[in-house]
Design an enzyme around this catalytic site. Structure first.
Site, PDB file in Angstrom:
ATOM      1  N   ASN A   1      -0.047  -4.589  14.223  1.00  0.00           N
ATOM      2  CA  ASN A   1       1.357  -3.682  14.381  1.00  0.00           C
ATOM      3  C   ASN A   1       0.901  -2.570  15.021  1.00  0.00           C
ATOM      4  O   ASN A   1       0.508  -1.560  14.549  1.00  0.00           O
ATOM      5  CB  ASN A   1       2.113  -3.278  12.951  1.00  0.00           C
TER       6      ASN A   1
ATOM      7  N   LYS B   1       3.042  -0.277  16.134  1.00  0.00           N
ATOM      8  CA  LYS B   1       3.836   0.912  15.858  1.00  0.00           C
ATOM      9  C   LYS B   1       3.957   1.847  17.376  1.00  0.00           C
ATOM     10  O   LYS B   1       4.257   1.058  18.199  1.00  0.00           O
ATOM     11  CB  LYS B   1       3.044   1.878  15.147  1.00  0.00           C
TER      12      LYS B   1
ATOM     13  N   GLY C   1      -2.119   3.947   6.720  1.00  0.00           N
ATOM     14  CA  GLY C   1      -2.696   4.813   7.657  1.00  0.00           C
ATOM     15  C   GLY C   1      -3.385   5.901   6.693  1.00  0.00           C
ATOM     16  O   GLY C   1      -3.804   6.893   7.311  1.00  0.00           O
TER      17      GLY C   1
ATOM     18  N   GLU D   1       2.848  -4.240   1.954  1.00  0.00           N
ATOM     19  CA  GLU D   1       2.230  -3.302   2.272  1.00  0.00           C
ATOM     20  C   GLU D   1       2.287  -1.952   1.456  1.00  0.00           C
ATOM     21  O   GLU D   1       3.480  -1.420   1.312  1.00  0.00           O
ATOM     22  CB  GLU D   1       2.651  -2.640   3.757  1.00  0.00           C
TER      23      GLU D   1
ATOM     24  N   GLU E   1       7.873   2.370   7.268  1.00  0.00           N
ATOM     25  CA  GLU E   1       8.294   3.473   8.197  1.00  0.00           C
ATOM     26  C   GLU E   1       9.734   3.455   8.731  1.00  0.00           C
ATOM     27  O   GLU E   1      10.430   4.328   8.662  1.00  0.00           O
ATOM     28  CB  GLU E   1       7.368   3.581   9.316  1.00  0.00           C
TER      29      GLU E   1
ATOM     30  N   SER F   1      -4.453  -0.012   5.807  1.00  0.00           N
ATOM     31  CA  SER F   1      -5.855   0.344   6.012  1.00  0.00           C
ATOM     32  C   SER F   1      -6.807  -0.834   5.948  1.00  0.00           C
ATOM     33  O   SER F   1      -7.912  -0.580   5.467  1.00  0.00           O
ATOM     34  CB  SER F   1      -6.279   1.472   5.051  1.00  0.00           C
TER      35      SER F   1
ATOM     36  N   HIS G   1       9.696  -2.505   7.786  1.00  0.00           N
ATOM     37  CA  HIS G   1       8.484  -1.692   7.575  1.00  0.00           C
ATOM     38  C   HIS G   1       8.815  -0.522   6.795  1.00  0.00           C
ATOM     39  O   HIS G   1       9.912  -0.078   7.100  1.00  0.00           O
ATOM     40  CB  HIS G   1       7.712  -1.373   8.972  1.00  0.00           C
TER      41      HIS G   1
HETATM   42  P1  13P Z   1      -2.844   0.757   8.830  1.00  0.00           P
HETATM   43  O1  13P Z   1      -3.399  -0.610   8.879  1.00  0.00           O
HETATM   44  O2  13P Z   1      -2.815   2.021   9.982  1.00  0.00           O
HETATM   45  O3  13P Z   1      -2.963   1.604   7.469  1.00  0.00           O
HETATM   46  O4  13P Z   1      -1.356   0.359   8.991  1.00  0.00           O
HETATM   47  C1  13P Z   1      -0.723  -0.599   8.131  1.00  0.00           C
HETATM   48  C2  13P Z   1       0.688  -1.043   8.621  1.00  0.00           C
HETATM   49  O5  13P Z   1       1.598  -0.402   8.523  1.00  0.00           O
HETATM   50  C3  13P Z   1       1.039  -2.085   9.490  1.00  0.00           C
HETATM   51  O6  13P Z   1       2.114  -2.561   9.380  1.00  0.00           O
END
Ligand code: 13P
Length: 250
Positions: A9, A11, A173, A167, A97, A213, A95
């Site tokens: 992903n 983003k 992150g 997640e 976010e 992560s 997601h």
């Molecule tokens: P990270 O791997 O950067 O922690 O992000 C995970 C994520 O949100 C994938 O959709």
């Protein structure tokens, strides 16, 4: 049997040129491998068609979102039909976010999943609790509600087309990964929740990915767990070598 999947992903990262370069590198790296999992990259809308043109059929392509309307006067939105018309086969939905910054509720997400289905896209549907819910022990209820409210209105046949991604928001992150045991505990719970609604067969066939992560150094331990069927990868997917390191964990 359910599939093992490693999905990136990206983003809101990479310009079009950087994204095409990264996709080309991932595609090249895949050519010299026979991965034990499906590999997908989730890229910004602007990149979809150009990325599709430089990747082979063994690399799946995903959008990171789609609109909750079919078409029409929704300035700035991108429909599931538009996504599908680029050659993408997947769409990441729900997601954290999107839920957190853009107010996406289960009600909205249910419609987005319908849009994805109507256009032949496979939803990669994200669920997961925030830190407070992890710490106060309500995370089982939170995750169960996220699945129930958005997805349990679908038929078993349709539900069977969904890929789930657990997640935990506190691990996204932050460099703070859930331990393999923490992931296994909730993944097993999710599978059980699906089994209670749709039966054991549907549950056993549902791929449940872990995200948060995930990196080459911890992927192997996570993927070794019986209910962890792969990963949804953020930061580590922005570098072809580290993304491949995760693919190689299978
Ligand atoms: P990270 O791997 O950067 O922690 O992000 C995970 C994520 O949100 C994938 O959709």
């Amino acid at each position: 049997m359910r599939k093992n999947i490693v999905a990136g992903n990206w983003k809101m990262n990479t310009t079009l040129q950087e994204g095409v370069k990264l996709a080309t590198e991932v595609n090249e790296a895949l050519k010299s491998r026979t991965p034990n999992c499906d590999v997908i990259i989730g890229v910004p809308f602007t990149h979809l068609a150009s990325v599709k043109a430089v990747i082979g059929d063994n690399l799946g392509l995903s959008a990171e979102n789609c609109a909750d309307h079919e078409k029409g006067a929704y300035t700035g939105e991108v429909s599931a039909a538009m996504v599908a018309s680029t050659g993408a086969k997947y769409v990441i939905l729900g997601h954290s976010e999107r839920r957190q910054y853009y107010g996406e509720t289960s009600e909205i997400l249910k419609v987005k999943v319908e849009m994805a289905f109507a256009n032949g896209l496979t939803p990669i549907f994200c669920i997961g609790e925030v830190l407070e819910e992890r710490e106060n022990g309500t995370y089982f209820d939170v995750v169960k509600s996220q699945i129930e409210d958005a997805l349990f209105g679908f038929s078993a046949e349709d539900f069977g087309k969904i890929v789930l991604a657990y997640e935990p928001v506190w691990a996204i992150g932050t460099g703070k990964t859930a331990t393999a045991d923490q992931a296994e505990e909730i993944h097993a719970f999710i599978r059980n929740t699906i089994a209670e609604k749709y039966g054991k067969e549907v549950a056993e066939n549902t791929s449940i990915l872990y995200g948060g992560s995930c990196k080459p150094s911890n992927a192997k331990e996570l993927f070794a767990k019986p209910n962890v069927d792969g990963g949804l990868i953020g930061g580590a997917a922005l570098d072809a070598e580290s993304f491949m390191g995760i693919v190689d964990a299978f």
